[in-house]
Design a protein around this motif. Structure first.
Motif, PDB file in Angstrom:
ATOM      1  N   SER A   1      32.045  43.820  42.560  1.00  0.00           N
ATOM      2  CA  SER A   1      33.075  44.614  43.209  1.00  0.00           C
ATOM      3  C   SER A   1      34.019  45.226  42.185  1.00  0.00           C
ATOM      4  O   SER A   1      34.568  44.530  41.339  1.00  0.00           O
ATOM      5  N   PRO A   2      34.229  46.552  42.254  1.00  0.00           N
ATOM      6  CA  PRO A   2      35.109  47.206  41.273  1.00  0.00           C
ATOM      7  C   PRO A   2      36.580  46.828  41.428  1.00  0.00           C
ATOM      8  O   PRO A   2      37.363  47.028  40.509  1.00  0.00           O
ATOM      9  N   ASP A   3      36.963  46.256  42.569  1.00  0.00           N
ATOM     10  CA  ASP A   3      38.367  45.874  42.743  1.00  0.00           C
ATOM     11  C   ASP A   3      38.594  44.387  42.479  1.00  0.00           C
ATOM     12  O   ASP A   3      39.573  43.800  42.906  1.00  0.00           O
ATOM     13  N   THR A   4      37.671  43.777  41.732  1.00  0.00           N
ATOM     14  CA  THR A   4      37.804  42.376  41.345  1.00  0.00           C
ATOM     15  C   THR A   4      38.214  42.284  39.889  1.00  0.00           C
ATOM     16  O   THR A   4      37.568  42.854  39.015  1.00  0.00           O
ATOM     17  N   LEU A   5      39.309  41.580  39.643  1.00  0.00           N
ATOM     18  CA  LEU A   5      39.746  41.297  38.275  1.00  0.00           C
ATOM     19  C   LEU A   5      38.984  40.063  37.824  1.00  0.00           C
ATOM     20  O   LEU A   5      39.046  39.014  38.464  1.00  0.00           O
ATOM     21  N   VAL A   6      38.222  40.191  36.746  1.00  0.00           N
ATOM     22  CA  VAL A   6      37.404  39.091  36.252  1.00  0.00           C
ATOM     23  C   VAL A   6      38.066  38.495  35.015  1.00  0.00           C
ATOM     24  O   VAL A   6      38.324  39.202  34.041  1.00  0.00           O
ATOM     25  N   LEU A   7      38.340  37.209  35.074  1.00  0.00           N
ATOM     26  CA  LEU A   7      38.927  36.492  33.951  1.00  0.00           C
ATOM     27  C   LEU A   7      37.831  35.689  33.271  1.00  0.00           C
ATOM     28  O   LEU A   7      37.158  34.903  33.918  1.00  0.00           O
ATOM     29  N   GLU A   8      37.655  35.896  31.999  1.00  0.00           N
ATOM     30  CA  GLU A   8      36.638  35.151  31.262  1.00  0.00           C
ATOM     31  C   GLU A   8      37.255  34.507  30.036  1.00  0.00           C
ATOM     32  O   GLU A   8      38.234  34.988  29.494  1.00  0.00           O
ATOM     33  N   CYS A   9      36.659  33.442  29.618  1.00  0.00           N
ATOM     34  CA  CYS A   9      37.049  32.744  28.386  1.00  0.00           C
ATOM     35  C   CYS A   9      38.494  32.265  28.410  1.00  0.00           C
ATOM     36  O   CYS A   9      39.234  32.432  27.442  1.00  0.00           O
ATOM     37  N   VAL A  10      38.914  31.710  29.516  1.00  0.00           N
ATOM     38  CA  VAL A  10      40.235  31.088  29.587  1.00  0.00           C
ATOM     39  C   VAL A  10      40.031  29.638  29.161  1.00  0.00           C
ATOM     40  O   VAL A  10      39.388  28.873  29.862  1.00  0.00           O
ATOM     41  N   ALA A  11      40.532  29.300  27.983  1.00  0.00           N
ATOM     42  CA  ALA A  11      40.331  27.948  27.467  1.00  0.00           C
ATOM     43  C   ALA A  11      41.520  27.514  26.628  1.00  0.00           C
ATOM     44  O   ALA A  11      42.149  28.333  25.962  1.00  0.00           O
ATOM     45  N   THR A  12      41.806  26.239  26.682  1.00  0.00           N
ATOM     46  CA  THR A  12      42.816  25.655  25.815  1.00  0.00           C
ATOM     47  C   THR A  12      42.085  24.713  24.873  1.00  0.00           C
ATOM     48  O   THR A  12      41.749  23.590  25.243  1.00  0.00           O
TER      49      THR A  12
ATOM     50  N   ILE B   1      47.222  37.488  37.379  1.00  0.00           N
ATOM     51  CA  ILE B   1      47.164  37.774  38.815  1.00  0.00           C
ATOM     52  C   ILE B   1      48.134  38.905  39.157  1.00  0.00           C
ATOM     53  O   ILE B   1      47.793  39.832  39.892  1.00  0.00           O
ATOM     54  N   ALA B   2      49.339  38.847  38.596  1.00  0.00           N
ATOM     55  CA  ALA B   2      50.322  39.913  38.837  1.00  0.00           C
ATOM     56  C   ALA B   2      49.801  41.256  38.331  1.00  0.00           C
ATOM     57  O   ALA B   2      49.950  42.286  39.001  1.00  0.00           O
ATOM     58  N   ARG B   3      49.165  41.250  37.184  1.00  0.00           N
ATOM     59  CA  ARG B   3      48.611  42.513  36.650  1.00  0.00           C
ATOM     60  C   ARG B   3      47.451  43.010  37.497  1.00  0.00           C
ATOM     61  O   ARG B   3      47.264  44.209  37.650  1.00  0.00           O
ATOM     62  N   GLY B   4      46.686  42.089  38.046  1.00  0.00           N
ATOM     63  CA  GLY B   4      45.621  42.488  38.959  1.00  0.00           C
ATOM     64  C   GLY B   4      46.180  43.208  40.168  1.00  0.00           C
ATOM     65  O   GLY B   4      45.658  44.244  40.596  1.00  0.00           O
ATOM     66  N   LEU B   5      47.262  42.688  40.707  1.00  0.00           N
ATOM     67  CA  LEU B   5      47.912  43.337  41.844  1.00  0.00           C
ATOM     68  C   LEU B   5      48.440  44.717  41.460  1.00  0.00           C
ATOM     69  O   LEU B   5      48.301  45.673  42.228  1.00  0.00           O
ATOM     70  N   GLN B   6      49.042  44.826  40.280  1.00  0.00           N
ATOM     71  CA  GLN B   6      49.555  46.120  39.812  1.00  0.00           C
ATOM     72  C   GLN B   6      48.440  47.150  39.698  1.00  0.00           C
ATOM     73  O   GLN B   6      48.663  48.347  39.844  1.00  0.00           O
ATOM     74  N   ASN B   7      47.223  46.685  39.428  1.00  0.00           N
ATOM     75  CA  ASN B   7      46.076  47.575  39.276  1.00  0.00           C
ATOM     76  C   ASN B   7      45.225  47.652  40.540  1.00  0.00           C
ATOM     77  O   ASN B   7      44.051  48.028  40.485  1.00  0.00           O
ATOM     78  N   ASN B   8      45.831  47.281  41.684  1.00  0.00           N
ATOM     79  CA  ASN B   8      45.184  47.380  42.998  1.00  0.00           C
ATOM     80  C   ASN B   8      43.919  46.543  43.142  1.00  0.00           C
ATOM     81  O   ASN B   8      42.998  46.929  43.871  1.00  0.00           O
ATOM     82  N   CYS B   9      43.858  45.417  42.453  1.00  0.00           N
ATOM     83  CA  CYS B   9      42.735  44.504  42.635  1.00  0.00           C
ATOM     84  C   CYS B   9      42.989  43.667  43.882  1.00  0.00           C
ATOM     85  O   CYS B   9      44.130  43.324  44.190  1.00  0.00           O
ATOM     86  N   SER B  10      41.938  43.363  44.598  1.00  0.00           N
ATOM     87  CA  SER B  10      42.088  42.560  45.811  1.00  0.00           C
ATOM     88  C   SER B  10      41.597  41.127  45.613  1.00  0.00           C
ATOM     89  O   SER B  10      41.792  40.282  46.470  1.00  0.00           O
ATOM     90  N   ARG B  11      40.977  40.873  44.475  1.00  0.00           N
ATOM     91  CA  ARG B  11      40.370  39.561  44.246  1.00  0.00           C
ATOM     92  C   ARG B  11      40.387  39.259  42.754  1.00  0.00           C
ATOM     93  O   ARG B  11      40.269  40.169  41.931  1.00  0.00           O
ATOM     94  N   VAL B  12      40.509  37.983  42.410  1.00  0.00           N
ATOM     95  CA  VAL B  12      40.396  37.516  41.032  1.00  0.00           C
ATOM     96  C   VAL B  12      39.240  36.530  40.990  1.00  0.00           C
ATOM     97  O   VAL B  12      39.126  35.662  41.859  1.00  0.00           O
ATOM     98  N   ALA B  13      38.380  36.654  40.014  1.00  0.00           N
ATOM     99  CA  ALA B  13      37.241  35.751  39.871  1.00  0.00           C
ATOM    100  C   ALA B  13      37.186  35.226  38.449  1.00  0.00           C
ATOM    101  O   ALA B  13      37.605  35.901  37.503  1.00  0.00           O
ATOM    102  N   LEU B  14      36.674  34.016  38.297  1.00  0.00           N
ATOM    103  CA  LEU B  14      36.511  33.417  36.982  1.00  0.00           C
ATOM    104  C   LEU B  14      35.381  32.412  37.043  1.00  0.00           C
ATOM    105  O   LEU B  14      34.896  32.061  38.115  1.00  0.00           O
ATOM    106  N   SER B  15      34.975  31.954  35.900  1.00  0.00           N
ATOM    107  CA  SER B  15      33.970  30.899  35.851  1.00  0.00           C
ATOM    108  C   SER B  15      34.371  29.895  34.786  1.00  0.00           C
ATOM    109  O   SER B  15      35.098  30.215  33.851  1.00  0.00           O
ATOM    110  N   CYS B  16      33.917  28.674  34.980  1.00  0.00           N
ATOM    111  CA  CYS B  16      34.172  27.629  33.990  1.00  0.00           C
ATOM    112  C   CYS B  16      32.947  26.715  33.961  1.00  0.00           C
ATOM    113  O   CYS B  16      32.104  26.768  34.860  1.00  0.00           O
TER     114      CYS B  16
END
Length: 122
Positions: free
Chosen positions: A29-40, A59-74
């Motif tokens: 989906s083009p309106d999905t903000l995908v977060l990758e490589c989030v690691a501590t 998440i706030a930046r995703g909203l500013q860019n009209n994203c409706s969903r955030v996805a990530l993997s771990c």
């Protein structure tokens, strides 16, 4: 002095990538903000709120860019990360496992999680 990777190195990376790719999520989906490589990685920065602040800002930046969903993997055996993501409203979409993935990364696979963004997130 050698520069770059040898043909052998490139071949090995390609082989390993194919094994890892078996569990990589497919985001369509083009309106999905995908977060990758989030690691501590550094233990001194774990459990101090860094990832919560980072994810909240993303998440706030995703909203500013009209994203409706955030996805990530771990990694599917990283229960600490999954617990953090669940505390921020993410739910598990799918667990992707593969013997070849486990062979390369010593984890059974990836857990794909997502969260619907709402105006309350602003």
């Amino acid at each position: 002095m050698s520069r770059g990777f040898s043909t052998y190195d490139i071949g090995m990376m390609s082989t390993r990538w194919k094994q890892i790719e078996t569990c990589m999520p497919k985001y369509g989906s083009p309106d999905t903000l995908v977060l990758e490589c989030v690691a501590t990685v550094d233990p001194n920065f774990r459990r101090c709120g860094c990832q919560i602040r980072l994810l909240t800002e993303l998440i706030a930046r995703g909203l500013q860019n009209n994203c409706s969903r955030v996805a990530l993997s771990c990694l599917s055996d990283n229960m600490a990360a999954q617990s953090l993501y669940k505390s921020l409203g993410f739910t598990v979409d799918v667990n992707r496992t593969s013997d070849s993935f486990a062979y390369v990364l010593v984890s059974p696979g990836l857990t794909v999680m997502s969260r619907i963004l709402t105006k309350a997130d602003k």
